[in-house]
Enzyme design. Structure first.
Site, PDB file in Angstrom:
ATOM      1  N   HIS A   1       6.834  11.511  -8.089  1.00  0.00           N
ATOM      2  CA  HIS A   1       5.441  11.959  -8.097  1.00  0.00           C
ATOM      3  C   HIS A   1       5.049  12.501  -9.460  1.00  0.00           C
ATOM      4  O   HIS A   1       5.802  13.233 -10.100  1.00  0.00           O
ATOM      5  CB  HIS A   1       5.226  13.040  -7.043  1.00  0.00           C
TER       6      HIS A   1
ATOM      7  N   HIS B   1       0.877   2.892  -4.431  1.00  0.00           N
ATOM      8  CA  HIS B   1       1.626   4.137  -4.633  1.00  0.00           C
ATOM      9  C   HIS B   1       3.052   3.998  -4.108  1.00  0.00           C
ATOM     10  O   HIS B   1       4.019   4.337  -4.796  1.00  0.00           O
ATOM     11  CB  HIS B   1       0.920   5.283  -3.918  1.00  0.00           C
ATOM     12  N   GLU B   2       3.192   3.482  -2.886  1.00  0.00           N
ATOM     13  CA  GLU B   2       4.521   3.370  -2.296  1.00  0.00           C
ATOM     14  C   GLU B   2       5.410   2.437  -3.087  1.00  0.00           C
ATOM     15  O   GLU B   2       6.612   2.685  -3.246  1.00  0.00           O
ATOM     16  CB  GLU B   2       4.411   2.904  -0.848  1.00  0.00           C
TER      17      GLU B   2
ATOM     18  N   HIS C   1       7.253   4.146  -5.783  1.00  0.00           N
ATOM     19  CA  HIS C   1       8.514   4.735  -5.337  1.00  0.00           C
ATOM     20  C   HIS C   1       9.593   3.660  -5.205  1.00  0.00           C
ATOM     21  O   HIS C   1      10.749   3.870  -5.588  1.00  0.00           O
ATOM     22  CB  HIS C   1       8.329   5.427  -3.989  1.00  0.00           C
TER      23      HIS C   1
END
Length: 517
Positions: free
Chosen positions: A237, A227-228, A231
């Protein structure tokens, strides 16, 4: 959104501790300001300047999180505000534009790397796992993104790197204003690509957490890291709860797969992975289930794609058929008839609509909503016995066809727009009638007629070159050789007339390489 779903958390999370609870309107407004639903310029003494602003920002929050939009701080809204979540804002400074963009589902920042070959380095590791395990997990988490995009990642052991990984506590660097706040709170955060920032792309993990691997205990490091890194690559998101890039951590997922929404997002920034030609997977579908015409295709809120063939329905997830299908329509969707005329998924409301004769049903995933079926007469000007239904990505509007004509519904789905129906021939390259249609998560619209399907190009308003192709091969993963053999079996009088194997296989292989782009 059901309260149970709000408990499913994805990637970096903020725990609920005494000081973090949201129990009052003042605390709720501070929360909405923190995540940029409410702008500081709209506030005075910690509250919105007007009641209209107060109601609107609550609606923004509820809509983003797929909740019932009431504009009130009801029990469900407070409960979600008190769920663990990522510390990254959900909105940019241009909030209204963000809400319009949500129709695309995935969220792209305005920042991306100017190249596709990136480097990464681990600066510090957690003692929760062995150094070798941490390195392997980080490599797997990056590979999640390179497998589906044109990105490549090279590990370096010293010097600068595009993505630097650190496990830290509390106030950890003067360049990072986002302090970690102890166990159970923020799990991790990362930074968008930005050539003016020395920590652009870096990912920080809270060392106060217990990071684990392949267990329901603690926090799964692989999922948090993947997930990170989203980014770090420029993704915001997602509004889709099942997507990796949604803001809530959902716990350990043993058979993790990247959601179609995440794939569409990363490919929008960096393009698809074209380094190695894709190969057709092993056909899953027996030939006896491959010979019928597609009668409807629709998505559901959980990301599934359902394909109706006669009284049976197939299910696809992440581009692959799910084992155990086809099933009778009435078994997969209890309460629906065993044949449907048409169906479509309306993304802004997260609902699927199904039509049969003079009735229609509204569903949340596989469940029929209370009060349905209803009469198709609810939609003024819409006929019974429809042929197909779809949402066109060109404008987000709902279209339905019957015979050689098509209809467009008003924004609130209560009447046919003035000037309709119109000839289906307006849609360049389509056959005179279509049996089914749907908009996939890749934003392409697909039309089905007989044994074939067509991919529509919204930019040229024409069917793409290379179509039609075989729907059975592409969508049902049928073996083209078996289809040819079955279709070539002579009847008692004469052999069936069918397309040649060459015209069936070559378009199918071409379509496989393009599907999902």
């Amino acid at each position: 959104m059901a309260l149970g779903l709000s408990l499913m958390l994805i990637a970096c999370a903020l725990a609920v501790t005494g000081g973090d609870r949201v129990d009052t309107p003042e605390e709720a407004m501070a929360y909405l300001n923190k995540y940029q639903y409410l702008q500081t310029s709209e506030m005075k003494d910690g509250m919105p300047m007007t009641n209209d602003i107060y109601v609107q920002v609550i609606k923004y929050f509820q809509e983003f999180n797929n909740m019932t939009v009431t504009g009130e701080l009801d029990e469900e809204t407070y409960a979600l505000m008190n769920m663990p979540r990522c510390g990254m804002p959900d909105m940019s400074e241009d909030r209204e534009k963000d809400m319009v963009r949500r129709k695309k589902r995935y969220s792209l920042s305005d920042q991306r790397w100017p190249r596709n070959e990136l480097t990464w380095r681990i600066n510090s590791r957690t003692p929760d796992l062995s150094a070798a395990a941490v390195d392997q997990i980080m490599e797997r988490a990056l590979k999640v993104w390179s497998d589906v995009s044109a990105l490549s990642f090279t590990k370096v052991t010293s010097g600068d790197a595009d993505i630097i990984i650190d496990f830290v506590r509390g106030r950890h660097t003067a360049l990072d204003p986002n302090d970690f706040d102890g166990p159970g709170n923020v799990l991790a955060h990362a930074f968008f690509p930005n050539r003016f920032s020395s920590i652009a792309g870096d990912a920080h993990f809270d060392e106060d957490e217990l990071f684990t691997e392949n267990t329901n205990q603690g926090i799964n490091l692989f999922q948090v890291a993947a997930h990170e890194f989203g980014h770090s690559l420029g993704l915001g998101h997602s509004q889709i709860q099942a997507a990796l890039m949604a803001p809530y951590y959902r716990g350990y997922v043993p058979n993790f797969e990247l959601h179609e929404d995440d794939i569409a997002g990363i490919q929008a920034h960096y393009g698809p992975n074209v380094g190695v030609p894709e190969e057709m997977g092993t056909p899953l579908t027996p030939v006896e289930n491959c010979m019928g015409d597609v009668s409807f295709v629709t998505r559901t809120q959980d990301g599934s794609v359902y394909i109706g063939v006669g009284t049976q329905v197939f299910r696809r997830v992440n581009g692959q058929l799910v084992a155990g299908y086809p099933k009778p329509i009435s078994e997969e969707f209890p309460g629906l008839p065993n044949e449907l005329d048409a169906a479509f998924f309306y993304e802004p409301w997260g609902r699927t609509y199904a039509f049969r004769g003079a009735q229609y049903w509204r569903l949340t995933n596989r469940n029929i909503d209370r009060g349905f079926p209803r009469s198709i007469a609810d939609f003024r000007g819409l006929p019974s016995d429809l042929s197909s239904a779809f949402v066109w990505s060109g404008n987000g509007r709902v279209y339905l066809t019957k015979g050689n004509q098509y209809y467009r519904l008003s924004t609130y789905l209560r009447r046919v727009d003035r000037g309709y129906p119109r000839p289906l021939a307006v849609w360049g390259g389509l056959p005179s009638t279509v049996d089914a249609a749907f908009q996939d998560s890749n934003r392409f619209t697909y039309f089905f007629s007989g044994l074939n399907y067509y991919r529509f190009n919204d930019n040229t308003f024409q069917v793409d070159s290379g179509y039609p192709q075989s729907a059975a091969v592409m969508f049902l993963q049928c073996d083209p050789a078996e289809l040819e053999l079955e279709s070539s079996t002579p009847t008692s009088d004469a052999a069936l007339t069918i397309p040649s194997l060459l015209t069936l296989v070559l378009p199918a292989l071409w379509g496989f390489c393009q599907y999902g782009h």
